[in-house]
Motif scaffolding. Structure first.
Motif, mmCIF file in Angstrom:
data_model
loop_
_atom_site.group_PDB
_atom_site.id
_atom_site.type_symbol
_atom_site.label_atom_id
_atom_site.label_comp_id
_atom_site.label_asym_id
_atom_site.label_seq_id
_atom_site.Cartn_x
_atom_site.Cartn_y
_atom_site.Cartn_z
ATOM 1 N N GLN A 175 37.629 -19.728 -13.056
ATOM 2 C CA GLN A 175 37.940 -18.639 -13.981
ATOM 3 C C GLN A 175 39.264 -17.956 -13.646
ATOM 4 N N LYS A 182 32.880 -22.030 -10.215
ATOM 5 C CA LYS A 182 33.164 -21.372 -11.492
ATOM 6 C C LYS A 182 34.009 -20.123 -11.271
ATOM 7 N N THR A 183 33.714 -19.377 -10.223
ATOM 8 C CA THR A 183 34.488 -18.175 -9.896
ATOM 9 C C THR A 183 35.950 -18.521 -9.677
ATOM 10 N N ALA A 204 27.847 -24.056 -7.590
ATOM 11 C CA ALA A 204 28.342 -24.002 -8.970
ATOM 12 C C ALA A 204 28.941 -22.630 -9.267
ATOM 13 N N MET A 205 28.304 -21.574 -8.785
ATOM 14 C CA MET A 205 28.807 -20.221 -9.002
ATOM 15 C C MET A 205 30.169 -20.028 -8.325
ATOM 16 N N LEU A 206 30.297 -20.547 -7.109
ATOM 17 C CA LEU A 206 31.556 -20.419 -6.382
ATOM 18 C C LEU A 206 32.679 -21.165 -7.103
ATOM 19 N N ALA A 241 33.622 -11.273 -5.570
ATOM 20 C CA ALA A 241 32.451 -11.859 -6.241
ATOM 21 C C ALA A 241 31.207 -11.834 -5.357
ATOM 22 N N GLY A 289 22.561 -23.951 -7.481
ATOM 23 C CA GLY A 289 23.473 -23.171 -8.299
ATOM 24 C C GLY A 289 24.494 -22.347 -7.541
ATOM 25 N N ARG A 290 24.318 -22.197 -6.240
ATOM 26 C CA ARG A 290 25.242 -21.344 -5.471
ATOM 27 C C ARG A 290 26.652 -21.943 -5.424
#
Length: 143
Positions: free
Chosen positions: A26, A22-23, A18-20, A62, A15-16
């Motif tokens: 956005q 997505k950041t 994916a988080m990047l 972030a 998920g790391r």
């Protein structure tokens, strides 16, 4: 003629990445090219994006560990020996290549390659003197 690359330290956890991504999404920041080198515990993600200064700030805010590095974007003939020609120019100039990776989009009959070298300014001069196209940051970000 330098291109800003963002390098991000990522723990090798689900998920790391994916988080990047997505950041960046956005903030409507487009990834133009990427490369990841990993070990069992962590990875280094190298990114070329359309707005590197903004992306760097967004990632830092972030909580990501990020840095900026100057790299070179080189247009290479997409034929046997195209990359060898670039390597020869850099070798003759005694410039060490730390790593390289290709961009997915390219003009017809050309390849676009990102180079991280130890002496960026000297590499740009050597390549241009050999008649090789070194792209500006704006050209690479706009692909």
């Amino acid at each position: 003629m330098k291109v800003k690359q963002i390098s991000v330290f990522l723990e090798n956890k689900s998920g790391r990445l994916a988080m990047l991504t997505k950041t960046l999404a956005q903030k409507n920041i487009n990834i133009r090219a990427l490369s990841i080198a990993d070990t069992t515990d962590f990875g280094i993600l190298r990114l070329i994006v359309d707005r590197p200064d903004e992306a760097y700030q967004v990632l830092k805010e972030a909580g990501f560990t990020a840095s900026e590095t100057n790299v070179i974007g080189v247009q290479i003939p997409d034929c046997p020996g195209g990359l060898a020609q670039i390597m020869e120019v850099l070798a003759e100039a005694h410039i060490n290549i730390e790593y390289l990776y290709a961009l997915p989009e390219k003009p017809v009959d050309q390849a676009l390659v990102i180079f991280r070298v130890e002496r960026v300014d000297d590499a740009i001069i050597a390549l241009q003197e050999a008649g090789i196209t070194v792209l500006s940051g704006e050209e690479v970000y706009g692909l």
